[in-house]
Design an enzyme around this catalytic site. Structure first.
Site, PDB file in Angstrom:
ATOM      1  N   ASP A 193       0.853  -1.187   0.000  1.00 25.07           N
ATOM      2  CA  ASP A 193       0.000   0.000   0.000  1.00 25.07           C
ATOM      3  C   ASP A 193       0.890   1.239   0.000  1.00 25.07           C
ATOM      4  OD1 ASP A 193       0.989   0.089   2.555  1.00 25.07           O
ATOM      5  OD2 ASP A 193      -0.916  -0.255   3.550  1.00 25.07           O
ATOM      6  N   ASP A 224      -8.544  -6.934   0.349  1.00 29.82           N
ATOM      7  CA  ASP A 224      -7.605  -7.226   1.434  1.00 29.82           C
ATOM      8  C   ASP A 224      -8.176  -6.736   2.752  1.00 29.82           C
ATOM      9  OD1 ASP A 224      -5.814  -4.701   2.658  1.00 29.82           O
ATOM     10  OD2 ASP A 224      -6.925  -4.264   0.825  1.00 29.82           O
ATOM     11  N   CYS A 269     -14.225 -27.348   6.484  1.00 28.49           N
ATOM     12  CA  CYS A 269     -12.961 -26.651   6.225  1.00 28.49           C
ATOM     13  C   CYS A 269     -11.807 -27.639   6.092  1.00 28.49           C
ATOM     14  CB  CYS A 269     -12.674 -25.657   7.350  1.00 28.49           C
ATOM     15  SG  CYS A 269     -11.188 -24.659   7.073  1.00 28.49           S
ATOM     16  N   HIS A 304      -6.815 -20.848  10.463  1.00 27.42           N
ATOM     17  CA  HIS A 304      -8.179 -21.183  10.039  1.00 27.42           C
ATOM     18  C   HIS A 304      -8.866 -19.991   9.378  1.00 27.42           C
ATOM     19  CE1 HIS A 304     -12.322 -22.431   9.888  1.00 27.42           C
ATOM     20  NE2 HIS A 304     -12.623 -21.303  10.500  1.00 27.42           N
ATOM     21  N   CYS A 322      -8.612 -27.273  11.378  1.00 28.44           N
ATOM     22  CA  CYS A 322      -9.846 -28.069  11.383  1.00 28.44           C
ATOM     23  C   CYS A 322      -9.590 -29.549  11.146  1.00 28.44           C
ATOM     24  CB  CYS A 322     -10.810 -27.532  10.322  1.00 28.44           C
ATOM     25  SG  CYS A 322     -11.488 -25.904  10.737  1.00 28.44           S
ATOM     26  N   CYS A 334      -8.542 -26.714   6.396  1.00 30.76           N
ATOM     27  CA  CYS A 334      -7.315 -26.130   6.946  1.00 30.76           C
ATOM     28  C   CYS A 334      -6.663 -27.059   7.971  1.00 30.76           C
ATOM     29  CB  CYS A 334      -7.598 -24.754   7.569  1.00 30.76           C
ATOM     30  SG  CYS A 334      -8.273 -24.804   9.246  1.00 30.76           S
TER      31      CYS A 334
END
Length: 377
Positions: A95, A269, A307, A338, A312, A309
């Site tokens: 940015d 974002d 999920c 997660h 999980c 991930c």
């Protein structure tokens, strides 16, 4: 001159008009629409770059203002650029520092030449201009860099919004002229203008005349309600080129992301997923949960059965509850992993729905399952 970052539309949903695309960057191609995790100090909090790459994070954001102050852009440059500095193999975006200056409203002074403000760490006087912002970003070396703009608060008077927008356009031109690495780093323009349709249109049209390789919509998520935010997006997108990427800055809530996709936004974002994870708030396919609640003490189910991930697949709600209650850092790591993967997977599912021409159905089902009302609020 060849742009270092280009964009192609790969499919337009027949049901909704939402689109998928491919963003070509010097560090690889990324499918859109996408969510970009924020790595303020060249690190996404509690998650390694290798883990981010494994969870298909795509573009990662770094913060120009904070890297300028610590460790300094020269250090990052000597390391070979931000990707080598933090060992991230994918594309990155920085940015401009404009939003951070906006957040220092008590100590900053905005002038035509730039912004004067105090160093938050030692009180030293600092100055940031469009040229200086681009110079710093050239040193940091991300694939995508952002114009230095003035981000105004909400609400703001029409006169203030107009003067600020006009200054943002002058700064965009100065920043474009200051870019010393245009064949390596793509500089995006930022549309400002507050909640004013004519100002947003004028700003968008003038930026398009400057011919940036991509365009961002700024000045949202600064205190306005959801309907106003989406209205701001609607004021901008009709005047931005179809064949260039569109980036809605600072947006990460599920309903906002899905609403942005519907409006042909390609990139978003936000710090939200890791920030709320640190406070024990977790995103699931059935809505947000607060893991500190006593009801999870003996809940041995995965956090989210849908999920994929690492958290999980390996740990229970009861374990996460225990880690949060005992203030163990491993718990913050798991919950951050997660939440980041949840939003990345949300975008993957959104892209698939677009390709199958069923995005409206997907959006409505997702929001309903997560407990949003019929308006997505």
């Amino acid at each position: 001159m060849k742009n270092p970052v280009t964009f192609e539309i790969t499919h337009i949903c027949k049901q909704s008009g939402a689109r998928t695309g491919l963003l070509h960057t010097p560090h690889g191609d990324v499918e859109t629409p996408m969510f970009m995790p924020v790595g303020t100090l060249a690190t996404v909090k509690f998650i390694s770059p290798e883990e981010l790459y494994t969870m298909k994070a795509g573009v990662i954001l770094a913060n120009t203002y904070h890297l300028w102050l610590r460790p300094g852009e020269e250090i990052v440059f000597k390391a070979g650029g931000v990707q080598k500095f933090m060992n991230y193999k994918g594309p990155m975006l920085t940015d401009s520092g404009g939003f951070q200056v906006f957040s220092l409203s008590d100590t900053r002074k905005i002038a035509e030449e730039g912004v004067y403000f105090k160093n938050i760490f030692n009180g030293d006087s600092l100055f940031l201009s469009p040229e200086k912002s681009i110079q710093i970003q050239n040193k940091i070396g991300a694939d995508i860099i952002m114009s230095f703009d003035e981000c105004i608060p909400y609400p703001a008077t029409y006169d203030y919004a107009k003067k600020s927008m006009e200054r943002t356009l002058r700064w965009a031109k100065r920043g474009k002229e200051a870019n010393r690495r245009p064949e390596e780093q793509a500089l995006f323009g930022i549309v400002q203008g507050g909640d004013n349709e004519d100002l947003r249109r004028y700003c968008a049209e003038k930026l398009v005349e400057m011919d940036f390789p991509g365009y961002a919509i700024g000045g949202t998520s600064v205190g306005e309600d959801k309907e106003t935010m989406m209205r701001m997006v609607d004021y901008c997108t009709p005047y931005l080129p179809e064949n260039k990427p569109r980036y809605l800055m600072g947006v990460g809530a599920v309903n906002d992301l899905l609403g942005a996709i519907l409006r042909n936004i390609d990139m978003c974002d936000c710090v939200l997923p890791t920030r709320i994870a640190r406070h024990g708030t977790l995103l699931t396919s059935e809505g947000r949960i607060n893991i500190h609640k006593a009801i999870y003490k003996e809940d041995f189910r995965p956090l989210d059965s849908k999920c994929d991930c690492y958290c999980c697949q390996n740990y229970s709600r009861a374990y996460l509850h225990h880690l949060f209650k005992t203030k163990e850092g491993f718990g913050t790591r798991l919950m951050s992993i997660h939440n980041i993967r949840f939003l990345i997977r949300l975008m993957e599912n959104a892209r698939q729905a677009i390709k199958e021409d069923r995005y409206l159905d997907f959006m409505n089902e997702t929001l309903a399952n997560m407990g949003f009302d019929e308006r997505g609020f």
